[in-house]
Write a protein that holds these residues in place. Structure first.
Motif, PDB file in Angstrom:
ATOM      1  N   ASN A 161      34.529 -18.773 -52.974  1.00 15.19           N
ATOM      2  CA  ASN A 161      33.893 -17.578 -53.504  1.00 15.19           C
ATOM      3  C   ASN A 161      33.097 -16.891 -52.393  1.00 15.19           C
ATOM      4  N   ALA A 162      31.795 -17.098 -52.378  1.00 16.65           N
ATOM      5  CA  ALA A 162      30.963 -16.445 -51.383  1.00 16.65           C
ATOM      6  C   ALA A 162      31.032 -17.146 -50.032  1.00 16.65           C
ATOM      7  N   MET A 163      30.947 -16.361 -48.970  1.00 17.15           N
ATOM      8  CA  MET A 163      30.851 -16.884 -47.623  1.00 17.15           C
ATOM      9  C   MET A 163      29.721 -16.135 -46.931  1.00 17.15           C
ATOM     10  N   GLY A 164      29.146 -16.763 -45.928  1.00 11.30           N
ATOM     11  CA  GLY A 164      28.044 -16.102 -45.261  1.00 11.30           C
ATOM     12  C   GLY A 164      27.727 -16.663 -43.901  1.00 11.30           C
ATOM     13  N   TRP A 165      26.824 -15.961 -43.234  1.00 16.02           N
ATOM     14  CA  TRP A 165      26.342 -16.369 -41.928  1.00 16.02           C
ATOM     15  C   TRP A 165      24.834 -16.571 -41.978  1.00 16.02           C
ATOM     16  N   TYR A 166      24.383 -17.659 -41.381  1.00 15.26           N
ATOM     17  CA  TYR A 166      22.975 -17.979 -41.252  1.00 15.26           C
ATOM     18  C   TYR A 166      22.700 -18.240 -39.779  1.00 15.26           C
ATOM     19  N   ARG A 167      21.439 -18.187 -39.392  1.00 18.40           N
ATOM     20  CA  ARG A 167      21.111 -18.465 -38.005  1.00 18.40           C
ATOM     21  C   ARG A 167      19.786 -19.199 -37.905  1.00 18.40           C
ATOM     22  N   GLN A 168      19.641 -19.938 -36.826  1.00 19.08           N
ATOM     23  CA  GLN A 168      18.423 -20.684 -36.584  1.00 19.08           C
ATOM     24  C   GLN A 168      18.053 -20.588 -35.108  1.00 19.08           C
ATOM     25  N   ALA A 169      16.907 -19.984 -34.848  1.00 18.06           N
ATOM     26  CA  ALA A 169      16.392 -19.866 -33.492  1.00 18.06           C
ATOM     27  C   ALA A 169      15.502 -21.061 -33.189  1.00 18.06           C
ATOM     28  N   PRO A 170      15.305 -21.378 -31.912  1.00 21.58           N
ATOM     29  CA  PRO A 170      14.452 -22.509 -31.547  1.00 21.58           C
ATOM     30  C   PRO A 170      13.061 -22.399 -32.150  1.00 21.58           C
ATOM     31  N   GLY A 171      12.616 -23.457 -32.809  1.00 20.82           N
ATOM     32  CA  GLY A 171      11.298 -23.477 -33.401  1.00 20.82           C
ATOM     33  C   GLY A 171      11.155 -22.710 -34.697  1.00 20.82           C
ATOM     34  N   LYS A 172      12.257 -22.201 -35.226  1.00 21.96           N
ATOM     35  CA  LYS A 172      12.209 -21.428 -36.457  1.00 21.96           C
ATOM     36  C   LYS A 172      13.105 -22.026 -37.534  1.00 21.96           C
ATOM     37  N   GLN A 173      12.884 -21.603 -38.773  1.00 24.10           N
ATOM     38  CA  GLN A 173      13.685 -22.050 -39.894  1.00 24.10           C
ATOM     39  C   GLN A 173      15.020 -21.309 -39.923  1.00 24.10           C
ATOM     40  N   ARG A 174      16.008 -21.945 -40.530  1.00 24.82           N
ATOM     41  CA  ARG A 174      17.288 -21.294 -40.691  1.00 24.82           C
ATOM     42  C   ARG A 174      17.142 -20.136 -41.673  1.00 24.82           C
ATOM     43  N   GLU A 175      17.721 -18.993 -41.341  1.00 25.54           N
ATOM     44  CA  GLU A 175      17.605 -17.820 -42.181  1.00 25.54           C
ATOM     45  C   GLU A 175      18.960 -17.187 -42.466  1.00 25.54           C
ATOM     46  N   LEU A 176      19.026 -16.506 -43.581  1.00 27.68           N
ATOM     47  CA  LEU A 176      20.243 -15.807 -43.967  1.00 27.68           C
ATOM     48  C   LEU A 176      20.420 -14.563 -43.112  1.00 27.68           C
ATOM     49  N   VAL A 177      21.647 -14.341 -42.665  1.00 27.19           N
ATOM     50  CA  VAL A 177      21.975 -13.150 -41.889  1.00 27.19           C
ATOM     51  C   VAL A 177      22.756 -12.168 -42.754  1.00 27.19           C
ATOM     52  N   ALA A 178      23.845 -12.648 -43.344  1.00 29.76           N
ATOM     53  CA  ALA A 178      24.680 -11.802 -44.186  1.00 29.76           C
ATOM     54  C   ALA A 178      25.572 -12.651 -45.071  1.00 29.76           C
ATOM     55  N   THR A 179      25.915 -12.134 -46.240  1.00 25.62           N
ATOM     56  CA  THR A 179      26.826 -12.816 -47.149  1.00 25.62           C
ATOM     57  C   THR A 179      27.857 -11.832 -47.668  1.00 25.62           C
ATOM     58  N   ILE A 180      28.975 -12.379 -48.120  1.00 27.73           N
ATOM     59  CA  ILE A 180      30.030 -11.552 -48.696  1.00 27.73           C
ATOM     60  C   ILE A 180      30.748 -12.349 -49.770  1.00 27.73           C
ATOM     61  N   THR A 181      31.001 -11.723 -50.905  1.00 24.07           N
ATOM     62  CA  THR A 181      31.712 -12.376 -51.996  1.00 24.07           C
ATOM     63  C   THR A 181      33.206 -12.183 -51.822  1.00 24.07           C
ATOM     64  N   SER A 182      33.976 -12.894 -52.648  1.00 19.80           N
ATOM     65  CA  SER A 182      35.423 -12.754 -52.589  1.00 19.80           C
ATOM     66  C   SER A 182      35.853 -11.341 -52.957  1.00 19.80           C
ATOM     67  N   GLY A 183      35.014 -10.643 -53.714  1.00 22.88           N
ATOM     68  CA  GLY A 183      35.304  -9.272 -54.103  1.00 22.88           C
ATOM     69  C   GLY A 183      34.884  -8.237 -53.078  1.00 22.88           C
ATOM     70  N   GLY A 184      34.208  -8.685 -52.018  1.00 25.10           N
ATOM     71  CA  GLY A 184      33.824  -7.772 -50.958  1.00 25.10           C
ATOM     72  C   GLY A 184      32.401  -7.253 -50.997  1.00 25.10           C
ATOM     73  N   SER A 185      31.608  -7.693 -51.957  1.00 24.69           N
ATOM     74  CA  SER A 185      30.210  -7.269 -52.012  1.00 24.69           C
ATOM     75  C   SER A 185      29.428  -7.935 -50.893  1.00 24.69           C
ATOM     76  N   THR A 186      28.615  -7.160 -50.185  1.00 27.56           N
ATOM     77  CA  THR A 186      27.882  -7.676 -49.032  1.00 27.56           C
ATOM     78  C   THR A 186      26.378  -7.578 -49.200  1.00 27.56           C
ATOM     79  N   ASN A 187      25.689  -8.426 -48.456  1.00 27.04           N
ATOM     80  CA  ASN A 187      24.237  -8.428 -48.439  1.00 27.04           C
ATOM     81  C   ASN A 187      23.789  -8.781 -47.034  1.00 27.04           C
ATOM     82  N   TYR A 188      22.780  -8.058 -46.517  1.00 28.53           N
ATOM     83  CA  TYR A 188      22.304  -8.269 -45.162  1.00 28.53           C
ATOM     84  C   TYR A 188      20.807  -8.475 -45.108  1.00 28.53           C
ATOM     85  N   ALA A 189      20.377  -9.255 -44.135  1.00 30.86           N
ATOM     86  CA  ALA A 189      18.961  -9.367 -43.857  1.00 30.86           C
ATOM     87  C   ALA A 189      18.493  -8.034 -43.291  1.00 30.86           C
ATOM     88  N   ASP A 190      17.253  -7.665 -43.591  1.00 34.29           N
ATOM     89  CA  ASP A 190      16.730  -6.385 -43.115  1.00 34.29           C
ATOM     90  C   ASP A 190      16.770  -6.274 -41.589  1.00 34.29           C
TER      91      ASP A 190
END
Length: 119
Positions: free
Chosen positions: A32-61
Motif C-alpha cells: 500500500n503506502a511507501m515512503g522515505w524517512y531520513r536520519q541525520a547524525p545526532g537527530k531522530q528519524r523523520e518523515l520526508v515523504a509518503t505516497i499511497t498506491s493511489g498516488g496521494s502524496t505527503n511531504y515534510a514542510d
C-alpha cells in the motif's frame, strides 16, 4: 519476506539534485503506502515523504517544493527526486513500505542510503 533495497545516494553540492530509488522484492502480496524517512547524525528519524498506491502524496514542510516522491506500482518501486539540495538535507535516507496480505499487515525498512550535501 519482503526486502527493500535503496540506491542513488551520494555526494552532491548545495543546489544540486539527486534521485533515490527503492525496490521491493521477495514474496509480496500487496504494498500500500511507501515512503522515505531520513536520519541525520545526532537527530531522530523523520518523515520526508509518503505516497499511497493511489498516488496521494505527503511531504515534510522542510522539503516541500524541492522533493518529489513517485512510484511504479507494477515494479513495487518508489523514487525520491531531490532538487535544490541543502546541507541540512544530509542524512541517511531510509525506504519504508506497508504490506497488506489477506490475513496480515507488515511494515518493512530498507538498510538506508547516505546522502551528503556539501561543497
Amino acid at each position: 519476506q519482503v526486502q527493500l533495497v535503496e540506491s542513488g545516494g551520494g555526494l552532491v553540492q548545495p543546489g544540486g539534485s539527486l534521485r533515490l530509488s527503492c525496490a521491493a522484492s521477495g514474496s509480496i502480496f500487496s504494498i500500500n503506502a511507501m515512503g522515505w524517512y531520513r536520519q541525520a547524525p545526532g537527530k531522530q528519524r523523520e518523515l520526508v515523504a509518503t505516497i499511497t498506491s493511489g498516488g496521494s502524496t505527503n511531504y515534510a514542510d522542510s522539503v516541500k517544493g524541492r522533493f518529489t516522491i513517485s512510484r511504479d506500482n507494477a515494479k513495487n518501486t518508489v523514487y525520491l527526486q531531490m532538487n535544490s539540495l541543502k546541507p541540512e538535507d544530509t542524512a541517511v535516507y531510509y525506504c519504508n513500505a506497508d504490506e497488506v496480505g489477506v490475513y496480515y499487515y507488515r511494515n518493512y525498512w530498507g538498510q538506508g542510503t547516505q546522502v551528503t550535501v556539501s561543497s
